[in-house]
Write a protein that holds these residues in place. Structure first.
Motif, PDB file in Angstrom:
ATOM      1  N   PHE B  99      28.827 -30.104  15.369  1.00 29.42           N
ATOM      2  CA  PHE B  99      27.493 -29.934  14.816  1.00 29.42           C
ATOM      3  C   PHE B  99      26.619 -29.132  15.783  1.00 29.42           C
ATOM      4  O   PHE B  99      25.840 -28.282  15.362  1.00 29.42           O
ATOM      5  CB  PHE B  99      26.901 -31.323  14.559  1.00 29.42           C
ATOM      6  N   LYS B 106      23.127 -18.697  15.929  1.00 28.91           N
ATOM      7  CA  LYS B 106      21.808 -18.281  15.467  1.00 28.91           C
ATOM      8  C   LYS B 106      21.803 -17.738  14.027  1.00 28.91           C
ATOM      9  O   LYS B 106      20.947 -18.068  13.227  1.00 28.91           O
ATOM     10  CB  LYS B 106      21.227 -17.238  16.422  1.00 28.91           C
ATOM     11  N   TRP B 113      17.974 -21.837   7.268  1.00 28.53           N
ATOM     12  CA  TRP B 113      16.533 -22.025   7.183  1.00 28.53           C
ATOM     13  C   TRP B 113      15.924 -21.105   6.158  1.00 28.53           C
ATOM     14  O   TRP B 113      14.947 -21.442   5.508  1.00 28.53           O
ATOM     15  CB  TRP B 113      15.866 -21.845   8.552  1.00 28.53           C
ATOM     16  N   LEU B 116      16.552 -23.004   3.012  1.00 32.42           N
ATOM     17  CA  LEU B 116      15.680 -24.190   2.947  1.00 32.42           C
ATOM     18  C   LEU B 116      14.235 -23.783   2.691  1.00 32.42           C
ATOM     19  O   LEU B 116      13.527 -24.433   1.940  1.00 32.42           O
ATOM     20  CB  LEU B 116      15.766 -24.986   4.251  1.00 32.42           C
ATOM     21  N   GLY B 117      13.818 -22.700   3.320  1.00 33.38           N
ATOM     22  CA  GLY B 117      12.443 -22.229   3.156  1.00 33.38           C
ATOM     23  C   GLY B 117      12.163 -21.736   1.747  1.00 33.38           C
ATOM     24  O   GLY B 117      11.021 -21.636   1.324  1.00 33.38           O
ATOM     25  N   THR B 168      22.672 -36.713  13.283  1.00 35.71           N
ATOM     26  CA  THR B 168      22.553 -35.283  12.983  1.00 35.71           C
ATOM     27  C   THR B 168      21.186 -34.753  13.427  1.00 35.71           C
ATOM     28  O   THR B 168      21.073 -33.619  13.886  1.00 35.71           O
ATOM     29  CB  THR B 168      22.751 -35.001  11.479  1.00 35.71           C
ATOM     30  N   ALA B 172      20.454 -31.530  15.632  1.00 35.68           N
ATOM     31  CA  ALA B 172      19.814 -30.396  14.963  1.00 35.68           C
ATOM     32  C   ALA B 172      18.472 -30.066  15.615  1.00 35.68           C
ATOM     33  O   ALA B 172      18.163 -28.903  15.877  1.00 35.68           O
ATOM     34  CB  ALA B 172      19.620 -30.708  13.479  1.00 35.68           C
ATOM     35  N   HIS B 173      17.691 -31.086  15.890  1.00 37.86           N
ATOM     36  CA  HIS B 173      16.350 -30.865  16.436  1.00 37.86           C
ATOM     37  C   HIS B 173      16.420 -30.213  17.816  1.00 37.86           C
ATOM     38  O   HIS B 173      15.692 -29.284  18.118  1.00 37.86           O
ATOM     39  CB  HIS B 173      15.638 -32.211  16.521  1.00 37.86           C
ATOM     40  N   ARG B 174      17.325 -30.715  18.648  1.00 39.36           N
ATOM     41  CA  ARG B 174      17.417 -30.209  20.027  1.00 39.36           C
ATOM     42  C   ARG B 174      17.792 -28.735  20.098  1.00 39.36           C
ATOM     43  O   ARG B 174      17.339 -28.015  20.994  1.00 39.36           O
ATOM     44  CB  ARG B 174      18.445 -31.053  20.806  1.00 39.36           C
ATOM     45  N   ARG B 176      16.922 -26.473  18.129  1.00 42.16           N
ATOM     46  CA  ARG B 176      15.940 -25.592  17.498  1.00 42.16           C
ATOM     47  C   ARG B 176      14.516 -25.842  17.987  1.00 42.16           C
ATOM     48  O   ARG B 176      13.614 -25.071  17.671  1.00 42.16           O
ATOM     49  CB  ARG B 176      16.031 -25.844  15.980  1.00 42.16           C
ATOM     50  N   ALA B 177      14.294 -26.926  18.730  1.00 43.26           N
ATOM     51  CA  ALA B 177      12.921 -27.308  19.083  1.00 43.26           C
ATOM     52  C   ALA B 177      12.295 -26.276  20.014  1.00 43.26           C
ATOM     53  O   ALA B 177      12.965 -25.682  20.864  1.00 43.26           O
ATOM     54  CB  ALA B 177      12.924 -28.685  19.730  1.00 43.26           C
ATOM     55  N   ALA B 178      10.988 -26.096  19.842  1.00 43.10           N
ATOM     56  CA  ALA B 178      10.250 -25.094  20.611  1.00 43.10           C
ATOM     57  C   ALA B 178      10.393 -25.332  22.107  1.00 43.10           C
ATOM     58  O   ALA B 178      10.155 -26.434  22.604  1.00 43.10           O
ATOM     59  CB  ALA B 178       8.771 -25.150  20.219  1.00 43.10           C
ATOM     60  N   GLY B 179      10.807 -24.292  22.825  1.00 43.08           N
ATOM     61  CA  GLY B 179      10.829 -24.343  24.277  1.00 43.08           C
ATOM     62  C   GLY B 179      11.858 -25.290  24.865  1.00 43.08           C
ATOM     63  O   GLY B 179      11.780 -25.629  26.047  1.00 43.08           O
ATOM     64  N   ALA B 180      12.818 -25.721  24.070  1.00 45.51           N
ATOM     65  CA  ALA B 180      13.764 -26.717  24.580  1.00 45.51           C
ATOM     66  C   ALA B 180      14.874 -26.095  25.419  1.00 45.51           C
ATOM     67  O   ALA B 180      15.572 -26.792  26.139  1.00 45.51           O
ATOM     68  CB  ALA B 180      14.362 -27.508  23.419  1.00 45.51           C
TER      69      ALA B 180
END
Lengths: 202, 202
Positions: B99, B106, B113, B116-117, B168, B172-174, B176-180
Motif C-alpha cells: 500500500f 506519484k 485523486w 475522486l475529485g 489504510t 495513505a495519509h502519510r 500525501r500529507a503536506a510537508g511530511a
C-alpha cells in the motif's frame, strides 16, 4: 429586507467597505480554488471579476496570488479545540472530532487538495501552507500525546510522530475514501478507543 | 537502435498493432488524468491526439470515455501481494508495504485523486471505480484481519471495518500529507507494530 439594510446602515464606521471587499476577495479565491481544482485556476483577474472589485483593490492588500491563497486557506480553518488536559482520552476524542468535522467540509477539503495537487509547481506556497496552517494544528495533537506519555495514560515508549500520522490518517482517509459513505457519528471516538486498546489481545 | 528495431520486427505475428495501440491509448488516458487533474480533462479527441491514433480506433474497443478511464485505472494497479497466511503480523507488513508503494507512485496517486475529485460529476464512473478496483483490494485486507481474529492473533472483538480504515489511512495519509517528506523505509512495519500494541500502557 428593510431590517437587514437598517442593520448595515447602523454598522459602526470602523467596519469599512474595504473589509467587506476583503471578505468577498477571500471567498472568491476559495470558490476558484475549489472549482478550478488547482492554484493555476486562480488568477488576480478571475478573483477580481468574481468578487466584483478592481484588481487594484486586491493588490492594495496582497502582493500576489500566493499571499492571497495563504490568507484564504487560513480563513477556512477554525482553531482546533483547546485540549482541556483533564483526560487524555477525552482530549483525543475532541481533537479527532474536530478533525472529522474539518475533513467533512467539502469545500475545505477541495481547497486543500487543490493546493496539495499544485505542490510541485508552487513549492513556496506549499511551504507556507505547511508551516503556517498545517503544522500548528499538528503541534496541538503532538502536545496532547506528549502530555499523555508524561501522565502515564499512554505507553512510555510511544512514538509521538507515528501516532500523529495514524490518528490523523485514520480520520482523513475515512472521510475521503472511494465509496466509504458518510462518516458515522461516533467514528472519532471509535478510532481513539481502537488505537488505545490495540489490535492484539490483551 | 538497430537492435531494438530488429526485436520489433521479430515480434510474433500474434502481437498485433491493435494491442500496441491499446497500450498507447491507455497510457495517454492516464497522462491526461494525471496532468489535467480531472475526468473533465479527458476526452476521446484528446486521447486520440496524444496516442497518435484515430478516434475510431478508440471507439472500436471502448464505448465511451468512462469505460476507457476504468480500464486505464485498472491497468495502474498491480495485485496486492497474496497473503501467505503463516503469521498475521507478516501478512499485515506485506499488505501495508504494498500500500505504501502504491501510494508513493506519484502518477498513480494523481490519477486516483483526479477521479475522486470528479466523483460528484461522474457518479457511475465512481461506482465502478470503487466496485471493480478499490473494493477487491480492501477485501484482501479484511480477509487477513478476519483470519487473525480466528487464529487468536487479533482481539476477538476486533472491529474489522474500523481497522481497515485505520491501517489504510495511516499509510495513505502519510504519503500525501503536506510537508511530511518521504516515507521512511520501515514505515509500514512501524505502523503495524504500533497498531498491534496500542497506545495505552500494557
Amino acid at each position: 429586507m428593510t431590517h437587514t439594510t437598517d442593520q448595515c446602515a447602523a454598522r459602526p464606521p470602523g467596519r469599512p467597505r474595504s473589509e467587506r471587499a476583503a471578505k468577498a476577495i477571500v471567498d472568491a479565491t476559495l470558490d476558484l480554488l475549489a472549482e478550478e481544482g488547482g492554484v493555476a485556476g486562480v488568477s488576480i483577474e478571475a478573483v477580481a471579476a468574481r468578487a466584483g472589485v478592481g484588481k487594484t483593490t486586491i493588490y492594495r492588500r496582497w502582493p500576489n496570488k500566493e499571499a492571497l491563497i495563504i490568507d484564504a486557506l487560513a480563513a477556512l480553518k477554525g482553531p482546533l479545540p483547546e485540549p482541556r488536559g483533564e483526560s487524555l482520552r477525552e482530549d483525543l476524542y475532541a481533537l479527532a472530532k474536530a478533525f472529522v468535522a474539518d475533513k467533512s467540509d467539502k469545500k475545505r477539503v477541495d481547497c486543500y487538495w487543490s493546493v496539495l495537487g499544485s505542490s510541485e509547481r508552487y513549492p513556496e506556497l506549499m511551504d507556507r501552507f505547511t508551516r503556517e496552517i498545517v503544522e500548528p494544528r499538528r503541534e496541538v495533537i503532538r502536545e496532547v500525546l506528549r502530555r499523555g506519555v508524561a501522565s502515564g495514560e499512554l505507553r512510555p515508549d510511544l512514538d509521538v510522530e507515528l501516532t500523529l500520522w495514524i490518528l490523523t490518517g485514520a480520520v482523513a482517509h475515512r472521510t475521503r475514501a472511494a465509496g466509504a459513505g458518510p462518516v458515522p457519528e461516533d467514528y472519532a471516538e471509535r478510532v481513539v478507543d481502537a488505537l488505545m486498546t490495540g489490535l492484539a489481545p490483551r
